[in-house]
Design an enzyme around this catalytic site. Structure first.
Site, PDB file in Angstrom:
ATOM      1  N   ASN A   1       3.602 -12.170  20.253  1.00 36.84           N
ATOM      2  CA  ASN A   1       2.588 -13.109  20.759  1.00 36.84           C
ATOM      3  C   ASN A   1       2.738 -13.311  22.267  1.00 36.84           C
ATOM      4  OD1 ASN A   1       4.902 -14.608  20.921  1.00 36.84           O
ATOM      5  ND2 ASN A   1       4.286 -16.176  19.441  1.00 36.84           N
TER       6      ASN A   1
ATOM      7  N   HIS B   1       5.639 -13.868  23.873  1.00 38.19           N
ATOM      8  CA  HIS B   1       6.713 -14.751  24.320  1.00 38.19           C
ATOM      9  C   HIS B   1       7.813 -13.964  25.029  1.00 38.19           C
ATOM     10  CE1 HIS B   1       8.872 -14.546  20.159  1.00 38.19           C
ATOM     11  NE2 HIS B   1       9.582 -13.834  21.008  1.00 38.19           N
TER      12      HIS B   1
HETATM   13  C1  GLP Z   1      13.039 -12.809  19.884  1.00 41.20           C
HETATM   14  C2  GLP Z   1      13.854 -13.008  21.152  1.00 41.20           C
HETATM   15  C3  GLP Z   1      13.164 -12.416  22.358  1.00 41.20           C
HETATM   16  C4  GLP Z   1      12.734 -11.001  22.041  1.00 41.20           C
HETATM   17  C5  GLP Z   1      11.742 -11.017  20.917  1.00 41.20           C
HETATM   18  C6  GLP Z   1      11.204  -9.648  20.552  1.00 41.20           C
HETATM   19  O1  GLP Z   1      12.072 -13.747  19.733  1.00 41.20           O
HETATM   20  N1  GLP Z   1      14.133 -14.378  21.412  1.00 41.20           N
HETATM   21  O2  GLP Z   1      14.021 -12.478  23.479  1.00 41.20           O
HETATM   22  O3  GLP Z   1      12.177 -10.408  23.183  1.00 41.20           O
HETATM   23  O4  GLP Z   1      12.389 -11.564  19.788  1.00 41.20           O
HETATM   24  O5  GLP Z   1      12.036  -9.047  19.622  1.00 41.20           O
HETATM   25  P1  GLP Z   1      12.044  -7.533  19.258  1.00 41.20           P
HETATM   26  O6  GLP Z   1      12.665  -6.846  20.430  1.00 41.20           O
HETATM   27  O7  GLP Z   1      12.918  -7.447  18.047  1.00 41.20           O
HETATM   28  O8  GLP Z   1      10.639  -7.133  19.017  1.00 41.20           O
END
Ligand code: GLP
Length: 241
Positions: free
Chosen positions: A136, A138
């Site tokens: 989303n 973030h």
């Molecule tokens: C979590 C972490 C983030 C990360 C995100 C995406 O929410 N707090 O820092 O960037 O996940 O995760 P992934 O890399 O597993 O898609």
């Protein structure tokens, strides 16, 4: 923003690890801002490999992590403290006293966040901040709709993030609903930002975040205003740009 195209996840990981290595070689006592999630796992694996070959020295490096789940102990395999030890800190010659994460075991949110802000202030500017990207938009755990001017704070995770994180837990009940995260203001104060993204499931959000309007609804879009950002993404993640 510099965009560095990678062929696939492994290529993205190697390219990102190269940039982090360059930082450590140029400034052995640099401050690295570190991230968790599945995306940086390959980057850390590559750094460990180069460390084992004798090409990298972490002894003077200082690290600050983006975030931590509220309520998970350090021994919990899903805590970010555990993740960092498993993937990097336990495998290189970093001084553990120079590695920092928000304290997920502190139940008083105000206290946990103030303590981490104090650490961040004492550490000074982050030389290189590594970021992943949530579906989303973030970054860290700064969810859509939040102000761009926050420091460390406690966040209620969005339904989408809770669902995305559920794959790491046995039951939905175990998935944390809250986390402590470095704020956007702090992330933006890093001297240099390296954001890594892989996979077709992130293609839509990559387009929105880096080629769409800058809006708190897409937290990563603020990175368009940072003067030294490198996006390392694989072809699948860049497929809609
Ligand atoms: C979590 C972490 C983030 C990360 C995100 C995406 O929410 N707090 O820092 O960037 O996940 O995760 P992934 O890399 O597993 O898609």
């Amino acid at each position: 923003m510099k965009i560095c195209r990678a062929k696939d996840y492994n290529d993205m990981s190697r390219k990102a690890a190269n940039l982090i290595s360059a930082q450590i070689i140029m400034k052995p006592d640099c401050v690295l801002g570190l991230a968790t999630g599945s995306t940086p796992v390959g980057t850390y694996r590559q750094l460990v490999e180069w460390y084992n070959k004798g090409d990298l020295d972490f002894s003077e490096v200082l690290t600050v992590n983006l975030d931590e789940y509220k309520g998970l102990t350090r021994e919990n395999p899903q805590s970010y403290y555990y993740f960092m030890n498993e993937n990097l800190f336990g495998k290189v010659n970093i001084n553990k006293n120079r590695t920092f994460l928000p304290d997920g075991t502190e139940p008083d949110s105000g206290k946990a966040c103030e303590n981490y802000n104090e650490i961040l202030r004492a550490v000074g500017d982050v030389d290189l901040q590594l970021l992943g990207l949530g579906h989303n938009g973030h970054i860290g755990f700064n969810e859509p709709g939040e102000s761009f001017s926050t420091e460390t704070h406690c966040i209620d995770l969005s339904e989408q993030t809770i669902k995305a994180n559920a794959r790491f837990f046995e039951t939905m009940e175990e998935v944390p609903r809250q986390a402590y995260t470095m704020g956007i203001k702090t992330i933006m104060s890093a001297r240099r930002i390296l954001i890594i993204v892989s996979g077709e499931d992130k293609a839509e959000i990559v387009k929105k975040a880096f080629f769409g309007p800058i809006t708190p609804q897409v937290p990563a879009s603020i990175l368009q205003l940072h003067r030294n950002v490198t996006l390392v993404a694989d072809e699948a993640a860049l497929s809609k740009c």
